[in-house]
Design a protein around this motif. Structure first.
Motif, mmCIF file in Angstrom:
data_model
loop_
_atom_site.group_PDB
_atom_site.id
_atom_site.type_symbol
_atom_site.label_atom_id
_atom_site.label_comp_id
_atom_site.label_asym_id
_atom_site.label_seq_id
_atom_site.Cartn_x
_atom_site.Cartn_y
_atom_site.Cartn_z
ATOM 1 N N LEU A 106 0.829 -1.208 0.000
ATOM 2 C CA LEU A 106 0.000 0.000 0.000
ATOM 3 C C LEU A 106 0.869 1.265 0.000
ATOM 4 O O LEU A 106 0.546 2.252 -0.661
ATOM 5 N N VAL A 143 -5.883 5.249 -2.493
ATOM 6 C CA VAL A 143 -4.863 4.498 -1.759
ATOM 7 C C VAL A 143 -4.953 4.792 -0.264
ATOM 8 O O VAL A 143 -4.869 3.882 0.573
ATOM 9 N N ILE A 170 -5.439 2.299 2.899
ATOM 10 C CA ILE A 170 -4.535 2.272 4.056
ATOM 11 C C ILE A 170 -5.332 2.391 5.353
ATOM 12 O O ILE A 170 -5.058 1.677 6.334
#
Length: 928
Positions: free
Chosen positions: A511, A530, A534
């Motif tokens: 990630l 993203v 996370i």
């Protein structure tokens, strides 16, 4: 025949059961539908009465009964909220949550109830609770197997409120992130969400308007610059266009009027009072008056008290004190005594009285502010010793402002000195009890430093009380600012040994790599996606491995640190507070502090020393001036200095400062720390089994320079020799040339007891996460390790030697530490690092590193080993240009300073003891 009759009886009975069930379900639906109808009619009192009557009579016999009760509490919560009964609304939500079921509909209502609970919590200034409720609500709504339009609406609404709540705590970046999520989800489902916003009378409030308003709100709360003011005006102009369009609905008027008032308040409040100009007051007054005209003369909705309060601020800052006084008196007379905004109105009245030089009236009014903030049941004592803080974050700023105003207008009164000092301490206690407790952000850091400066200045000539000592206050400050750093360090060191977390670690690393790609592409939408992944990953880890949460609770105590210090050690902690510098000196037996000027004059001297050093121009006179300002009196018994820098002081190697006509390094071995909690961490490692993992890539560039440094991509002959030298001294695994790849490093580094990286590094000053360790000079991101990725590693090394350029420098973060390679390795679990402060010459680096490892092998501390290595280099190059600090002072030791090997002298002592004991035993045996 009997069988047929029995079947008929069973069928009739079954049919009756079905009918009875359907009738019961219809009855439940009728109850809920009636409650819904009352809610739509805003018949809130009738709705509450009806729900209470049903809830008292209903008996739970099935999950359907339970869900019906949850729905009734859902509508009761809304009714109480609309009536302003916020505590009752929260209670109804809590009751509803208890009765929700595990069906898809039940989970949706659980998400709705959590989201609804956040609104009254926000109204009661319980912003931390509100954020928690919103995140829980979003989590439930996001995991529905089938998502209704209503669930989508709730999710967008929750993102919007969450954005505002985070802005309240000063977290602009996170606030903007959640606002973008709201906008993205809305645009994806625009048709459905526009439709759901229309009520039975054809009224609506569109998300286009809501989102524009919230953009204004975020800038109003956290904007500081000229650029922010331009964006504010541009956004209000967009709202103006919408207001003049045919689509603009009566329900949307409140967003326009409130946005105007926010902009007016921004012009009046976005700078310190002393920096507010006449133009600011003029612009603020214009927008405030425009918003007031809308609600007073054009039937626009808006908060009368808040709008008028901002008018009062405009009058006060325009020095129209009589008008301001009359207005604030009218507002206080009209405002409910229990209103949460009353303390802020009282503080404004106190300021007006102070400006009018009405001392007693001002002090009495300010006293009422403090009493209103005090949340204890008992009356506030005159010395404030029983003060109990609230959970309201803005109360800490309010108390600080009260202390500042008393100091500004009446600070010459000696009888008020102690009162002012206590008020700053109350502001600190209030901050400690109400700040966000998430990632420490810039706004929180600024507020804490202002409070701390006021406290220390006012205590300059005051004796601190038994319970309020510098040790106590600094310990608590350290815990507030550095809690996340300790958590990351301890968690990553701990998880390094847990193989069941390997897949989790790999996922986090993947990630972070995706985050690097998104940042390099400068794609906001991809970046948000993203970051969302996370956050979900972190939530999963928290739920799947709850023991990791135990590592969050560490609190720092200076007294515990003092117990670990020897009599020869001195810790120097520096804090830059606006135009002042605090120097805290900590020994095993005392804690002392000094408050010195840190104006542009002192900053310029520091900058000259740093710049001269980089230009190989060491000016003893200028360095002497800086040394005199930065160094307190140091006892002759001290041999070791542990430096905790702050802000721009991170750029300075203290070794080059002067004391008694000598470099500081000639008198002391010196180590550094990014916070006091990383001193003497005593992290376990087997000193007998230290294995160094060495990484020294080969760079294709054949460029040779007389003064090759470890920045750029010139060939590094010294780095190769370093690798060979380290391998000859310690048990090691060495990766040279083409063997060194990103994958090799990521796979092998978690196994190392020590790490040595002899390579090029590149700092990215604007986006620190894109700084990189260069395994491939061609710019191929897939074969370089980025700072962002280092944070995802779980390392166990006792020492990482970052024999590359600028690995100790970076961009200042919210707490005025640096986002650097040194910090990233520490967060990853490495207890000590050797990092560089500038582009270090390759040959000098190689020589110093050789001496450093030779000394380290002897079992002495890391700082002592580096001191001896530098002294050896200075002596060898005495009276040549290579003795200039530029060549030897670049590398510094951060973190735990314990030796990496057992001392040879210790082994000798043990050997002698064993031989003596053996001799005694032999003598006794012979006598027998």
């Amino acid at each position: 025949m009997k069988t047929l009759h029995l079947l008929l009886v069973l069928l009739v009975g079954f049919s009756k059961s079905i009918n009875a069930f359907e009738q019961k379900q219809e009855a439940k639906d009728t109850i809920v539908n009636y409650a819904r109808m009352l809610h739509k009619k805003s018949a809130n009192t009738e709705l509450i009465t009806y729900s209470d009557k049903v809830l008292k009579s209903v008996k739970i016999q099935s999950s359907e009964d339970s869900l019906m009760i949850a729905k009734l509490y859902y509508y009761t919560s809304k009714a109480n909220y609309e009536l302003g009964e916020y505590l009752a609304s929260i209670k109804s939500s809590n009751n509803g949550i208890r009765y929700t079921t595990n069906s898809n509909e039940g989970i949706e209502y659980k998400g709705r109830l959590y989201a609804d609970r956040a609104w009254p919590e926000s109204k009661l200034f319980q912003s931390k609770k509100s954020i928690e409720s919103l995140k829980k609500g979003i989590d439930f709504l996001a995991n529905l197997s089938t998502i209704s339009d209503a669930a989508l609406d709730y999710t967008v609404n929750s993102y919007v409120l969450l954005s505002s709540e985070l802005a309240y705590f000063g977290d602009l970046k996170e606030a903007q992130y959640y606002l973008r999520l709201a906008e993205k989800l809305y645009l994806k489902n625009k048709e459905a969400l526009d439709k759901i916003k229309v009520d039975g009378n054809g009224n609506y409030h569109r998300y286009e308007i809501v989102l524009l308003y919230r953009k204004v709100y975020l800038l109003y709360k956290l904007g500081k610059t000229k650029k922010d003011s331009i964006e504010l005006v541009n956004t209000i102009e967009k709202l103006e266009i919408e207001k003049n369009s045919k689509k603009f609905n009566v329900n949307e008027r409140v967003y326009y009027s409130t946005a105007l008032n926010h902009i007016g308040d921004w012009y009046l409040s976005h700078k310190e009072d002393s920096l507010i100009t006449k133009e600011d007051v003029k612009a603020g007054t214009y927008y405030v008056d425009k918003s007031l005209d809308l609600i007073l003369n054009q039937n626009y909705p808006g908060s009368y008290f808040v709008f008028k309060f901002n008018k009062c601020k405009a009058l006060t800052k325009g020095e129209k004190l009589k008008e301001a006084d009359d207005l604030i008196t009218h507002l206080l007379d009209s405002l409910p005594k229990t209103s949460g905004i009353r303390p802020f109105f009282l503080a404004q009245k106190g300021l007006i009285k102070a400006k009018q030089n009405l001392k007693e009236e001002a002090l009495n009014t300010f006293q009422k502010v403090i009493e209103k903030v005090h949340s204890g049941k008992d009356s506030l004592l005159p010395d404030y010793s029983n003060f109990k803080p609230t959970a309201v974050f803005t109360h800490s700023r309010l108390l600080r402002r009260v202390a500042e105003k008393i100091e500004l207008y009446f600070g010459d009164d000696p009888n008020l000195k102690r009162k002012i000092a206590r008020l700053y301490y109350l502001a600190f206690v209030q901050f400690e009890n109400s700040y966000g407790k998430g990632k420490f952000n810039k706004e929180e850091n600024t507020m804490l430093r202002k409070i701390l400066l006021g406290f220390l200045k006012s205590n300059k000539k005051e004796i601190m009380t038994k319970n309020v000592t510098i040790e106590n206050v600094m310990s608590r400050v350290e815990s507030i600012v550095n809690k996340r750093a300790w958590q990351e360090f301890n968690q990553n060191r701990y998880t390094n040994s847990l193989t069941k977390l390997d897949s989790v670690t790999r996922r986090e690393l993947d990630l972070k790599t995706a985050l690097v790609i998104a940042k390099k592409g400068d794609k906001t939408q991809q970046l948000d996606s993203v970051q969302d992944l996370i956050k979900k990953h972190n939530d999963y880890v928290g739920k799947a491995f709850p023991n990791l949460q135990l590592l969050k609770d560490k609190k720092f105590n200076i007294l515990e640190l003092q117990k670990k210090l020897s009599k020869s050690e001195l810790v120097l902690k520096y804090l830059i507070l606006e135009n002042y510098l605090v120097i805290v000196s900590i020994t095993s037996s005392s804690v002392k502090w000094q408050l010195k000027n840190w104006t542009q004059k002192e900053r310029d001297v520091l900058e000259q020393v740093v710049t001269d050093n980089l230009n190989q121009n060491y000016n003893e006179e200028v360095v002497g001036l800086l040394s005199e300002h930065l160094l307190p009196d140091i006892s002759s018994s001290k041999e070791k200095l542990i430096i905790n820098p702050d802000g721009e002081l991170y750029k300075l190697p203290f070794e080059i400062l002067r004391k008694n006509n000598s470099y500081l390094i000639e008198k002391y071995n010196i180590s550094y720390t990014s916070n006091l909690g990383f001193i003497k961490t005593n992290s376990y490692s087997d000193k007998e089994k230290q294995e160094v993992y060495v990484y020294a890539p080969t760079y294709e560039s054949e460029e040779k320079r007389l003064l090759a440094t470890r920045a750029g991509f010139s060939a590094l002959d010294g780095a190769k020799k370093e690798a060979e030298m380290v391998s000859s001294l310690f048990s090691s695994k060495t990766y040279l040339g083409d063997e060194v790849t990103k994958d090799v490093f990521l796979e092998s580094s978690p196994k190392a007891s020590m790490l040595h990286l002899a390579m090029h590094a590149e700092m990215n000053a604007e986006e620190p996460g894109l700084s990189r360790l260069v395994f491939d000079e061609k710019g191929n991101y897939s074969n370089n390790v980025y700072l962002e990725e280092l944070y995802a590693l779980n390392l166990k090394a006792d020492l990482a030697v970052l024999s590359a350029c600028n690995t100790g420098l970076g961009k200042e973060n919210a707490g005025r530490s640096l986002e650097s390679f040194e910090r990233a390795f520490t967060f990853a679990g490495v207890s000590s690092t050797v990092a560089s402060l500038w582009e270090v010459p390759d040959v000098a680096t190689s020589e110093i590193m050789k001496s450093f490892y030779q000394e380290l092998k002897k079992g002495i501390s890391k700082s002592k080993a580096l001191q001896r290595a530098k002294e050896s280099y200075i002596l060898k190059n005495k009276e040549t240009k290579l003795s200039n600090p530029y060549y030897w002072a670049g590398f510094v030791v951060y973190g735990d300073d314990a030796p990496v090997m057992e001392s040879s002298s210790q082994w000798m002592i043990w050997l002698v003891l064993v031989l003596l004991l053996g001799s005694v035993f032999a003598l006794k045996r012979n006598r027998n």
